[in-house]
Design a protein around this motif. Structure first.
Motif, PDB file in Angstrom:
ATOM      1  N   LEU A 182      -6.223   9.777  -5.063  1.00  0.00           N
ATOM      2  CA  LEU A 182      -6.938   9.370  -6.277  1.00  0.00           C
ATOM      3  C   LEU A 182      -5.950   8.802  -7.285  1.00  0.00           C
ATOM      4  N   MET A 183      -6.170   7.548  -7.703  1.00  0.00           N
ATOM      5  CA  MET A 183      -5.307   6.962  -8.721  1.00  0.00           C
ATOM      6  C   MET A 183      -5.592   7.589 -10.074  1.00  0.00           C
ATOM      7  N   ILE A 184      -4.512   8.002 -10.749  1.00  0.00           N
ATOM      8  CA  ILE A 184      -4.605   8.539 -12.098  1.00  0.00           C
ATOM      9  C   ILE A 184      -4.079   7.521 -13.107  1.00  0.00           C
ATOM     10  N   ARG A 185      -2.881   7.001 -12.838  1.00  0.00           N
ATOM     11  CA  ARG A 185      -2.307   6.022 -13.772  1.00  0.00           C
ATOM     12  C   ARG A 185      -1.126   5.309 -13.133  1.00  0.00           C
ATOM     13  N   ARG A 186      -1.026   4.022 -13.402  1.00  0.00           N
ATOM     14  CA  ARG A 186       0.157   3.230 -13.081  1.00  0.00           C
ATOM     15  C   ARG A 186       0.777   2.786 -14.407  1.00  0.00           C
ATOM     16  N   LEU A 187       2.042   3.090 -14.596  1.00  0.00           N
ATOM     17  CA  LEU A 187       2.734   2.708 -15.818  1.00  0.00           C
ATOM     18  C   LEU A 187       3.967   1.882 -15.475  1.00  0.00           C
ATOM     19  N   ASN A 188       3.924   0.596 -15.787  1.00  0.00           N
ATOM     20  CA  ASN A 188       5.104  -0.259 -15.665  1.00  0.00           C
ATOM     21  C   ASN A 188       5.675  -0.284 -14.254  1.00  0.00           C
ATOM     22  N   VAL A 189       4.798  -0.283 -13.232  1.00  0.00           N
ATOM     23  CA  VAL A 189       5.292  -0.338 -11.860  1.00  0.00           C
ATOM     24  C   VAL A 189       4.613  -1.465 -11.092  1.00  0.00           C
ATOM     25  N   GLU A 190       5.321  -1.946 -10.087  1.00  0.00           N
ATOM     26  CA  GLU A 190       4.764  -2.844  -9.087  1.00  0.00           C
ATOM     27  C   GLU A 190       4.975  -2.213  -7.727  1.00  0.00           C
ATOM     28  N   GLY A 191       4.186  -2.660  -6.736  1.00  0.00           N
ATOM     29  CA  GLY A 191       4.244  -2.048  -5.414  1.00  0.00           C
ATOM     30  C   GLY A 191       3.213  -0.946  -5.298  1.00  0.00           C
ATOM     31  N   GLY A 192       3.452  -0.006  -4.384  1.00  0.00           N
ATOM     32  CA  GLY A 192       2.505   1.086  -4.191  1.00  0.00           C
ATOM     33  C   GLY A 192       1.250   0.662  -3.460  1.00  0.00           C
ATOM     34  N   GLU A 193       1.401  -0.194  -2.448  1.00  0.00           N
ATOM     35  CA  GLU A 193       0.251  -0.624  -1.641  1.00  0.00           C
ATOM     36  C   GLU A 193      -0.052   0.425  -0.583  1.00  0.00           C
ATOM     37  N   SER A 194      -1.305   0.869  -0.539  1.00  0.00           N
ATOM     38  CA  SER A 194      -1.749   1.885   0.419  1.00  0.00           C
ATOM     39  C   SER A 194      -2.381   1.212   1.631  1.00  0.00           C
ATOM     40  N   ALA A 195      -2.150   1.789   2.809  1.00  0.00           N
ATOM     41  CA  ALA A 195      -2.736   1.257   4.034  1.00  0.00           C
ATOM     42  C   ALA A 195      -3.191   2.404   4.926  1.00  0.00           C
ATOM     43  N   VAL A 196      -4.277   2.161   5.664  1.00  0.00           N
ATOM     44  CA  VAL A 196      -4.819   3.113   6.624  1.00  0.00           C
ATOM     45  C   VAL A 196      -4.819   2.451   7.991  1.00  0.00           C
ATOM     46  N   PHE A 197      -4.352   3.178   9.021  1.00  0.00           N
ATOM     47  CA  PHE A 197      -4.196   2.625  10.359  1.00  0.00           C
ATOM     48  C   PHE A 197      -4.919   3.485  11.385  1.00  0.00           C
ATOM     49  N   ALA A 198      -5.446   2.839  12.415  1.00  0.00           N
ATOM     50  CA  ALA A 198      -5.953   3.548  13.580  1.00  0.00           C
ATOM     51  C   ALA A 198      -4.767   4.020  14.422  1.00  0.00           C
ATOM     52  N   ASP A 199      -5.002   4.970  15.316  1.00  0.00           N
ATOM     53  CA  ASP A 199      -3.931   5.455  16.188  1.00  0.00           C
ATOM     54  C   ASP A 199      -3.328   4.335  17.024  1.00  0.00           C
ATOM     55  N   SER A 200      -4.137   3.319  17.304  1.00  0.00           N
ATOM     56  CA  SER A 200      -3.659   2.185  18.092  1.00  0.00           C
ATOM     57  C   SER A 200      -2.673   1.319  17.321  1.00  0.00           C
ATOM     58  N   GLY A 201      -2.580   1.540  15.990  1.00  0.00           N
ATOM     59  CA  GLY A 201      -1.740   0.707  15.145  1.00  0.00           C
ATOM     60  C   GLY A 201      -2.510  -0.343  14.383  1.00  0.00           C
ATOM     61  N   GLU A 202      -3.802  -0.502  14.685  1.00  0.00           N
ATOM     62  CA  GLU A 202      -4.620  -1.483  13.975  1.00  0.00           C
ATOM     63  C   GLU A 202      -4.737  -1.098  12.503  1.00  0.00           C
ATOM     64  N   GLU A 203      -4.509  -2.072  11.624  1.00  0.00           N
ATOM     65  CA  GLU A 203      -4.624  -1.838  10.187  1.00  0.00           C
ATOM     66  C   GLU A 203      -6.098  -1.901   9.802  1.00  0.00           C
ATOM     67  N   LEU A 204      -6.618  -0.776   9.315  1.00  0.00           N
ATOM     68  CA  LEU A 204      -8.036  -0.685   8.992  1.00  0.00           C
ATOM     69  C   LEU A 204      -8.339  -1.068   7.557  1.00  0.00           C
ATOM     70  N   LEU A 205      -7.395  -0.800   6.665  1.00  0.00           N
ATOM     71  CA  LEU A 205      -7.659  -0.981   5.245  1.00  0.00           C
ATOM     72  C   LEU A 205      -6.332  -1.053   4.512  1.00  0.00           C
ATOM     73  N   THR A 206      -6.222  -2.015   3.604  1.00  0.00           N
ATOM     74  CA  THR A 206      -5.042  -2.127   2.748  1.00  0.00           C
ATOM     75  C   THR A 206      -5.500  -2.372   1.323  1.00  0.00           C
TER      76      THR A 206
END
Length: 241
Positions: A172-196
């Protein structure tokens, strides 16, 4: 669970059933919880009470946190704080920091009593019961502040792509202060990227079935290296009892 809530949760239930990950944007979650900007601002203040994580095997001093547990019964809506205890993950799950008992400061009473938190936990438990059929959950709460500066990059997930050895995992995002990056990703066991996605707004919520997916978060860096920079999130792990 009333009819409105059942209908509102349907997209998340479908996504968590297959393929196993779902992004709930802040407006959707706020509507479910019946909260607004003032509630998120009050909740945000709890992150100023986090303390330094001294168990980082990489030597980093960028992570501040607390830790605590609840048990919940969705059939009765009962939510109970459990006695404080060390946190332990097997090294096979967390090769960086696992295999030892980690002692963190407990959640503050103000945090555990916050009505937004209690509503959040009961809503997520109801959702996961709809997906899994389990009505009794152990909940582990990890409020994190990841700092970044000239001296070190902030690592929200220093162990890399991983799972947590639980049933469902949420961020759950609470706050981002003066930052860049922090990309979240979810993967299947096969390695397939499901969500970014990059969680941005207070209340953006990423949910995953930890049994069938892995997840990662990229490092964070300051936009302005002369000013404070941090990424505040609440990671909540649900394990079927």
């Amino acid at each position: 669970m009333n009819t409105l809530t059942s209908t509102a949760l349907t997209p998340a239930v479908r996504a968590l059933t297959d393929p196993g990950g779902y992004l709930m944007p802040a407006p959707e979650l706020s509507t479910l919880l019946g909260v607004g900007a003032a509630d998120w601002a009050r909740f945000d203040a709890h992150w100023d009470a986090l303390t330094l994580d001294t168990h980082m095997a990489d030597g980093g001093t960028y992570r501040f946190r607390r830790y605590g547990q609840f048990d919940v019964e969705t059939s009765t809506g009962t939510l109970a704080v459990l006695p404080h205890a060390p946190y332990l993950q097997e090294s096979s799950i967390n090769p960086l920091n696992g295999g030892v008992e980690r002692h963190f400061d407990p959640l503050t009473e103000e945090f555990t009593a916050d009505p937004l938190l209690r509503s959040l936990l009961l809503t997520m438990a109801t959702l996961f019961t709809a997906v899994d059929g389990t009505a009794a959950w152990n909940i582990k709460l990890h409020p994190y502040r990841i700092t970044a500066g000239d001296d070190q990059t902030g690592q929200p997930a220093p162990e890399g792509r991983h799972r947590d050895g639980v049933t469902f995992i949420t961020s759950l995002m609470i706050r981002r202060l003066n930052v860049e990056g922090g990309e979240s990703a979810v993967f299947a066991d096969s390695g397939e990227e499901l969500l970014t996605t990059t969680l941005t707004h207070p209340g953006d919520l990423l949910l995953g079935d930890d049994r069938r997916t892995l997840h990662s978060v990229t490092p964070v860096r300051p936009v302005d290296a002369t000013a404070p920079a941090h990424r505040d999130v609440l990671v909540v792990a649900f394990t079927a009892r």
